[in-house]
Design a protein around this motif. Structure first.
Motif, PDB file in Angstrom:
ATOM      1  N   PHE A 144       0.952  -1.112   0.089  1.00  0.00           N
ATOM      2  CA  PHE A 144       0.036  -0.046  -0.005  1.00  0.00           C
ATOM      3  C   PHE A 144       0.708   1.339   0.186  1.00  0.00           C
ATOM      4  O   PHE A 144       0.453   2.241   0.528  1.00  0.00           O
ATOM      5  N   SER A 145       1.993   1.239  -0.840  1.00  0.00           N
ATOM      6  CA  SER A 145       2.906   2.368  -0.863  1.00  0.00           C
ATOM      7  C   SER A 145       2.441   3.601  -1.281  1.00  0.00           C
ATOM      8  O   SER A 145       2.680   4.899  -0.995  1.00  0.00           O
ATOM      9  N   ASP A 146       1.495   3.428  -2.132  1.00  0.00           N
ATOM     10  CA  ASP A 146       0.567   4.564  -2.846  1.00  0.00           C
ATOM     11  C   ASP A 146      -0.613   5.065  -2.145  1.00  0.00           C
ATOM     12  O   ASP A 146      -1.250   6.015  -2.700  1.00  0.00           O
ATOM     13  N   THR A 163      -3.782   2.387  16.038  1.00  0.00           N
ATOM     14  CA  THR A 163      -4.386   2.131  14.984  1.00  0.00           C
ATOM     15  C   THR A 163      -3.883   2.496  13.443  1.00  0.00           C
ATOM     16  O   THR A 163      -3.589   3.817  13.401  1.00  0.00           O
ATOM     17  N   TYR A 164      -3.477   1.725  12.611  1.00  0.00           N
ATOM     18  CA  TYR A 164      -2.863   2.360  11.321  1.00  0.00           C
ATOM     19  C   TYR A 164      -4.262   2.037  10.242  1.00  0.00           C
ATOM     20  O   TYR A 164      -4.562   1.061   9.945  1.00  0.00           O
ATOM     21  N   LEU A 165      -4.425   3.324   9.469  1.00  0.00           N
ATOM     22  CA  LEU A 165      -5.555   3.411   8.665  1.00  0.00           C
ATOM     23  C   LEU A 165      -5.082   3.705   7.162  1.00  0.00           C
ATOM     24  O   LEU A 165      -4.072   4.281   7.079  1.00  0.00           O
ATOM     25  N   VAL A 166      -5.582   2.886   6.512  1.00  0.00           N
ATOM     26  CA  VAL A 166      -4.881   2.905   5.070  1.00  0.00           C
ATOM     27  C   VAL A 166      -6.303   3.234   4.376  1.00  0.00           C
ATOM     28  O   VAL A 166      -7.266   2.662   4.297  1.00  0.00           O
ATOM     29  N   ASP A 167      -6.257   4.468   3.609  1.00  0.00           N
ATOM     30  CA  ASP A 167      -7.295   4.921   3.004  1.00  0.00           C
ATOM     31  C   ASP A 167      -8.563   5.021   3.683  1.00  0.00           C
ATOM     32  O   ASP A 167      -9.579   4.823   3.276  1.00  0.00           O
ATOM     33  N   GLY A 168      -8.402   5.425   5.128  1.00  0.00           N
ATOM     34  CA  GLY A 168      -9.389   5.429   6.161  1.00  0.00           C
ATOM     35  C   GLY A 168     -10.104   4.158   6.622  1.00  0.00           C
ATOM     36  O   GLY A 168     -10.842   4.255   7.657  1.00  0.00           O
ATOM     37  N   GLU A 169      -9.516   2.969   6.220  1.00  0.00           N
ATOM     38  CA  GLU A 169      -9.912   1.729   6.814  1.00  0.00           C
ATOM     39  C   GLU A 169      -8.606   1.339   7.416  1.00  0.00           C
ATOM     40  O   GLU A 169      -7.523   1.536   7.336  1.00  0.00           O
ATOM     41  N   ILE A 170      -9.216   0.365   8.747  1.00  0.00           N
ATOM     42  CA  ILE A 170      -8.282  -0.240   9.938  1.00  0.00           C
ATOM     43  C   ILE A 170      -7.344  -1.358   8.961  1.00  0.00           C
ATOM     44  O   ILE A 170      -8.017  -2.358   8.520  1.00  0.00           O
ATOM     45  N   LEU A 171      -6.223  -0.998   8.885  1.00  0.00           N
ATOM     46  CA  LEU A 171      -5.310  -2.170   8.569  1.00  0.00           C
ATOM     47  C   LEU A 171      -4.615  -2.935   9.667  1.00  0.00           C
ATOM     48  O   LEU A 171      -4.686  -4.194   9.690  1.00  0.00           O
ATOM     49  N   PHE A 172      -4.284  -2.276  10.610  1.00  0.00           N
ATOM     50  CA  PHE A 172      -3.682  -2.917  11.891  1.00  0.00           C
ATOM     51  C   PHE A 172      -3.837  -2.246  13.080  1.00  0.00           C
ATOM     52  O   PHE A 172      -3.704  -0.913  13.226  1.00  0.00           O
ATOM     53  N   SER A 173      -4.369  -2.739  14.064  1.00  0.00           N
ATOM     54  CA  SER A 173      -4.713  -2.056  15.338  1.00  0.00           C
ATOM     55  C   SER A 173      -4.150  -3.032  16.351  1.00  0.00           C
ATOM     56  O   SER A 173      -4.329  -4.222  16.441  1.00  0.00           O
ATOM     57  N   TYR A 174      -3.426  -2.496  17.482  1.00  0.00           N
ATOM     58  CA  TYR A 174      -2.877  -3.147  18.575  1.00  0.00           C
ATOM     59  C   TYR A 174      -2.978  -2.351  19.776  1.00  0.00           C
ATOM     60  O   TYR A 174      -2.949  -1.140  19.804  1.00  0.00           O
ATOM     61  N   GLY A 175      -3.172  -3.304  20.928  1.00  0.00           N
ATOM     62  CA  GLY A 175      -3.101  -2.725  22.173  1.00  0.00           C
ATOM     63  C   GLY A 175      -1.757  -2.149  22.934  1.00  0.00           C
ATOM     64  O   GLY A 175      -0.854  -2.604  22.285  1.00  0.00           O
ATOM     65  N   THR A 176      -1.828  -1.162  23.666  1.00  0.00           N
ATOM     66  CA  THR A 176      -0.524  -0.480  24.205  1.00  0.00           C
ATOM     67  C   THR A 176      -0.432  -0.634  25.860  1.00  0.00           C
ATOM     68  O   THR A 176       0.407  -0.110  26.494  1.00  0.00           O
ATOM     69  N   ARG A 177      -1.281  -1.516  26.337  1.00  0.00           N
ATOM     70  CA  ARG A 177      -1.158  -1.874  27.844  1.00  0.00           C
ATOM     71  C   ARG A 177       0.280  -2.298  28.026  1.00  0.00           C
ATOM     72  O   ARG A 177       0.586  -3.368  27.164  1.00  0.00           O
TER      73      ARG A 177
END
Length: 264
Positions: A144-146, A163-177
């Motif tokens: 998804f480089s573009d 959360t990493y959003l690619v074109d507004g959609e969730i690609l990757f989400s992880y907890g930080t506890r």
């Protein structure tokens, strides 16, 4: 020893003097004083810089160290802390991705990878200061480089997350506890999902033994017992992520080894 490592790293370009207990006394003629002390730090994810000493630190091939004349602060309990370097460190990490059992969704389809390759698995790599950052970079830079990428930090009753959003959609989400740092909340459209009474669909996670003498031994893959982001990427460089549906006790499967990485 710490003395050997620092001396070797600085080479002949600097005059370094150690005390008999292995701590630094001076560098290039500048001695400790005025509340500042020469301190050796080692970088490890996800915690960052910490004081590196004979008694407190493990030795890792390829680790990053820093030598700094740091301000010393006395804590309430009488112990000391030293101001850490303001230096970002990134490592390259390799990931073997595999999608089993015909599982698919819009994210997986958008990768543009054939079904046979998905089920066989393939390697990608990324850089970052933590395992989570490196994985996100690997997927985004490969597929998804573009695209428009956003990183969002959020706080809920369940805990904080990134959360990493690619074109507004969730690609990757992880907890930080702190005790669950890097637990996958969602990755490529899948989160932990119960399938029946005794089976789950989830990203099974493996790490390759950093002490292995070879990179082509499938027995050196270990099922991850820690949350993904807790693995120190200055030591662990190879991970396996397998999307599968199985009984929880069926954790160990054969996957490709680092020796199969193209060009390795």
């Amino acid at each position: 020893s710490v003395v050997d490592i620092v001396t070797d790293a600085l080479g002949d370009d600097h005059d370094v003097v150690f005390r008999s207990n292995g701590t630094l006394y001076s560098v290039d003629g500048q001695t400790n004083g005025d509340g500042r002390y020469w301190t050796v730090f080692r970088w490890a994810s996800p915690g960052g810089w910490s004081v590196f000493s004979e008694s407190s630190s493990a030795y890792v091939d390829g680790m990053s160290i820093a030598v700094r004349c740091s301000e010393r602060v006395t804590n309430d309990d009488g112990t000391y802390t030293y101001s850490a370097p303001d230096i970002d460190v990134e490592y390259e990490v390799w990931y073997f991705l595999q999608v089993r059992e015909g599982i698919t969704n819009d994210w997986i389809d958008s990768l543009g990878v054939s079904r046979s390759i998905l089920e066989e698995g393939f390697w990608i790599s990324g850089t970052g200061s933590t395992n989570n950052e490196a994985l996100a970079d690997a997927v985004i830079s490969t597929f998804f480089s573009d695209s428009d990428v956003q990183v969002v930090t959020s706080s809920t009753d369940e805990g904080d997350s990134i959360t990493y959003l690619v074109d507004g959609e969730i690609l990757f989400s992880y907890g930080t506890r702190s005790d669950m740092y890097g637990w996958f909340l969602e990755f490529l459209g899948h989160s932990d999902e119960a399938v029946g009474s005794d089976s789950w669909r989830y990203w099974t996670q493996f790490s390759y033994n950093p002490d292995a003498e070879t990179l082509d031994d499938t027995d050196q893959w270990n099922y991850n017992n820690l949350s993904f982001g807790m693995y120190d990427i200055s030591r662990y460089h190879y991970f396996g992520l397998v999307l599968k549906t199985s009984a929880m006790e069926d954790q160990f499967i054969d996957i490709s080894t680092p020796s199969d990485i193209p060009g390795a």
